[in-house]
Enzyme design. Structure first.
Site, PDB file in Angstrom:
ATOM      1  N   SER A 160      -2.593   3.401  -0.872  1.00  0.00           N
ATOM      2  CA  SER A 160      -2.169   2.236  -0.098  1.00  0.00           C
ATOM      3  C   SER A 160      -2.203   2.562   1.397  1.00  0.00           C
ATOM      4  O   SER A 160      -2.681   1.772   2.217  1.00  0.00           O
ATOM      5  CB  SER A 160      -0.755   1.835  -0.542  1.00  0.00           C
ATOM      6  OG  SER A 160      -0.347   0.671   0.102  1.00  0.00           O
TER       7      SER A 160
ATOM      8  N   LYS B 131       4.614   2.372   2.675  1.00  0.00           N
ATOM      9  CA  LYS B 131       3.740   1.944   1.571  1.00  0.00           C
ATOM     10  C   LYS B 131       4.351   2.144   0.179  1.00  0.00           C
ATOM     11  O   LYS B 131       3.631   2.252  -0.824  1.00  0.00           O
ATOM     12  CB  LYS B 131       2.369   2.657   1.616  1.00  0.00           C
ATOM     13  CG  LYS B 131       1.668   2.648   2.948  1.00  0.00           C
ATOM     14  CD  LYS B 131       1.781   1.374   3.712  1.00  0.00           C
ATOM     15  CE  LYS B 131       1.015   0.231   3.141  1.00  0.00           C
ATOM     16  NZ  LYS B 131       1.292  -1.022   3.939  1.00  0.00           N
ATOM     17  N   SER B 132       5.672   2.126   0.133  1.00  0.00           N
ATOM     18  CA  SER B 132       6.351   2.317  -1.156  1.00  0.00           C
ATOM     19  C   SER B 132       6.966   1.036  -1.705  1.00  0.00           C
ATOM     20  O   SER B 132       7.687   1.074  -2.700  1.00  0.00           O
ATOM     21  CB  SER B 132       7.447   3.378  -0.994  1.00  0.00           C
ATOM     22  OG  SER B 132       6.887   4.590  -0.570  1.00  0.00           O
TER      23      SER B 132
ATOM     24  N   HIS C 135      11.790   3.331   7.925  1.00  0.00           N
ATOM     25  CA  HIS C 135      10.987   4.387   7.300  1.00  0.00           C
ATOM     26  C   HIS C 135      11.442   5.767   7.779  1.00  0.00           C
ATOM     27  O   HIS C 135      10.771   6.764   7.510  1.00  0.00           O
ATOM     28  CB  HIS C 135       9.509   4.252   7.700  1.00  0.00           C
ATOM     29  CG  HIS C 135       8.833   3.029   7.196  1.00  0.00           C
ATOM     30  ND1 HIS C 135       8.981   2.549   5.922  1.00  0.00           N
ATOM     31  CD2 HIS C 135       7.947   2.193   7.801  1.00  0.00           C
ATOM     32  CE1 HIS C 135       8.236   1.466   5.769  1.00  0.00           C
ATOM     33  NE2 HIS C 135       7.606   1.223   6.896  1.00  0.00           N
TER      34      HIS C 135
HETATM   35  P1  A3P Z   1      -0.939  -1.781  -2.280  1.00  0.00           P
HETATM   36  O1  A3P Z   1      -1.601  -1.383  -0.999  1.00  0.00           O
HETATM   37  O2  A3P Z   1      -1.068  -0.712  -3.341  1.00  0.00           O
HETATM   38  O3  A3P Z   1      -1.363  -3.122  -2.775  1.00  0.00           O
HETATM   39  P2  A3P Z   1       5.083  -1.351   2.153  1.00  0.00           P
HETATM   40  O4  A3P Z   1       5.699  -2.702   2.181  1.00  0.00           O
HETATM   41  O5  A3P Z   1       6.049  -0.227   1.961  1.00  0.00           O
HETATM   42  O6  A3P Z   1       4.158  -1.143   3.305  1.00  0.00           O
HETATM   43  O7  A3P Z   1       4.197  -1.289   0.821  1.00  0.00           O
HETATM   44  C1  A3P Z   1       3.049  -2.079   0.676  1.00  0.00           C
HETATM   45  C2  A3P Z   1       2.604  -2.017  -0.760  1.00  0.00           C
HETATM   46  O8  A3P Z   1       3.520  -2.782  -1.568  1.00  0.00           O
HETATM   47  C3  A3P Z   1       1.230  -2.629  -0.955  1.00  0.00           C
HETATM   48  O9  A3P Z   1       0.634  -1.880  -2.018  1.00  0.00           O
HETATM   49  C4  A3P Z   1       1.585  -4.052  -1.364  1.00  0.00           C
HETATM   50  O10 A3P Z   1       0.567  -4.742  -2.017  1.00  0.00           O
HETATM   51  C5  A3P Z   1       2.778  -3.776  -2.282  1.00  0.00           C
HETATM   52  N1  A3P Z   1       3.601  -4.973  -2.499  1.00  0.00           N
HETATM   53  C6  A3P Z   1       4.187  -5.761  -1.577  1.00  0.00           C
HETATM   54  N2  A3P Z   1       4.797  -6.809  -2.168  1.00  0.00           N
HETATM   55  C7  A3P Z   1       4.585  -6.681  -3.494  1.00  0.00           C
HETATM   56  C8  A3P Z   1       4.960  -7.460  -4.638  1.00  0.00           C
HETATM   57  N3  A3P Z   1       5.655  -8.593  -4.534  1.00  0.00           N
HETATM   58  N4  A3P Z   1       4.586  -7.017  -5.856  1.00  0.00           N
HETATM   59  C9  A3P Z   1       3.870  -5.881  -5.983  1.00  0.00           C
HETATM   60  N5  A3P Z   1       3.492  -5.095  -4.937  1.00  0.00           N
HETATM   61  C10 A3P Z   1       3.842  -5.504  -3.706  1.00  0.00           C
END
Ligand code: A3P
Length: 287
Positions: free
Chosen positions: A129, A44-45, A99
């Site tokens: 998230s 979730k980063s 991860h």
């Molecule tokens: P949120 O849940 O805060 O919206 P991961 O890919 O590590 O699982 O992280 C997912 C997080 O990255 C989610 O955060 C998602 O919305 C955000 N994310 C993915 N693509 C993005 C983008 N193009 N711009 C901004 N945030 C993005």
């Protein structure tokens, strides 16, 4: 459904898409190639965001690959049962996601010239998230209330273990030529500049039009529209994006809409203690 996690070398993993055998193979047997590029994060980063950016850099901004191949095949998570095979089959030069905490990462990386891009994010936003994600990702346990989940997160009692250990572990690689650390917040603040820095690290030269195309196609709106990137193709028994989209909000600082002042202070106490002495100033540390 009652969901159990299994432990691999002290870290929790959910069944279904992970197995001790695949983790063992990823750790001990996976053959890293010198031209591999790894997209590494604590969950979730911004993993899939970086995955999209790297895919687009690889294609000089041309979105065709991103629009025709699911992200999990473009840059498979090599520690998963299916991702391991996919990573082994993909032709070099490979993009690979992970991860894994550094101590469980592929051993052969450490004697290779392969590159790691490590993306970090404000852990309060990671918590929020992950809290939403845990409600739609079937292999994960129900997170309960945000207050209960906050304590679990701070204790590291979640899949992939503690955020603090993950970040501290990977940041030990700072200073190596083949390690690049960037934050979700930097991507948010200056995506074009971040892409330029990534290109420099990767030894890729992209002209202004190609850079513009990377930025446009890696935007939150473009990724949300792209079925190959928004997980709408994943089976609902794994990920139920009808409830909450995977690309949920895509902003920095959403934690302020979720944590109370007391919860934020509880978080800060642990953060200060666990990050002491690291010597890195993250964007969210600014007063
Ligand atoms: P949120 O849940 O805060 O919206 P991961 O890919 O590590 O699982 O992280 C997912 C997080 O990255 C989610 O955060 C998602 O919305 C955000 N994310 C993915 N693509 C993005 C983008 N193009 N711009 C901004 N945030 C993005």
């Amino acid at each position: 459904m009652f969901k159990e996690y299994f432990q691999y070398k002290g870290i929790s993993f959910p069944g279904l898409i992970y197995s001790p055998r695949a983790l063992e193979a990823a750790h001990n047997d996976f053959q890293v190639l010198d031209d591999d590029v790894f997209n590494v994060t604590y969950q979730k980063s911004g993993t899939v965001w970086m995955l999209e950016i790297l895919s687009l850099i690889r294609s000089d901004g041309d979105p065709s690959w991103c629009r025709t191949v699911p992200n999990w095949d473009r840059a498979p998570w090599f520690e998963t049962v299916l991702g391991l095979g996919r990573a082994q089959r993909n032709p070099p030069p490979r993009l690979i996601s992970s991860h894994l905490p550094v101590q469980l990462f592929a051993k052969s990386f450490f004697s290779s010239k392969a590159k790691v891009i490590y993306t970090v994010r404000n852990p309060k936003d990671v918590l929020v998230s992950l809290y939403h994600f845990a409600q739609i990702f079937r292999p994960y346990k129900d997170p309960g209330s945000l207050d209960q989940f906050l304590d679990k997160f701070l204790e590291g009692d979640v899949p992939f273990g503690s955020w603090f250990d993950h970040v501290r572990g990977w940041l030990q690689l700072r200073g190596r030529d083949n390690f690049f650390c960037i934050s979700y917040e930097e991507l948010q603040q200056d995506l074009r500049g971040s892409v330029e820095r990534l290109c420099a690290f990767l030894g890729r030269r992209l002209g202004p039009a190609a850079l513009d195309a990377v930025v446009a196609n890696a935007s939150f709106a473009a990724m949300r529209r792209n079925r190959m990137s928004n997980f709408s193709l994943s089976p609902a028994f794994i990920l139920d994006v009808r409830r909450t989209p995977f690309l949920r909000k895509g902003i920095a600082g959403d934690w302020k809409n979720h944590l109370t002042a007391e919860q934020s202070a509880r978080f800060d106490r642990v953060y200060r203690e666990r990050m002491a002495g690291l010597g890195v100033a993250f964007p969210w540390d600014a007063p």
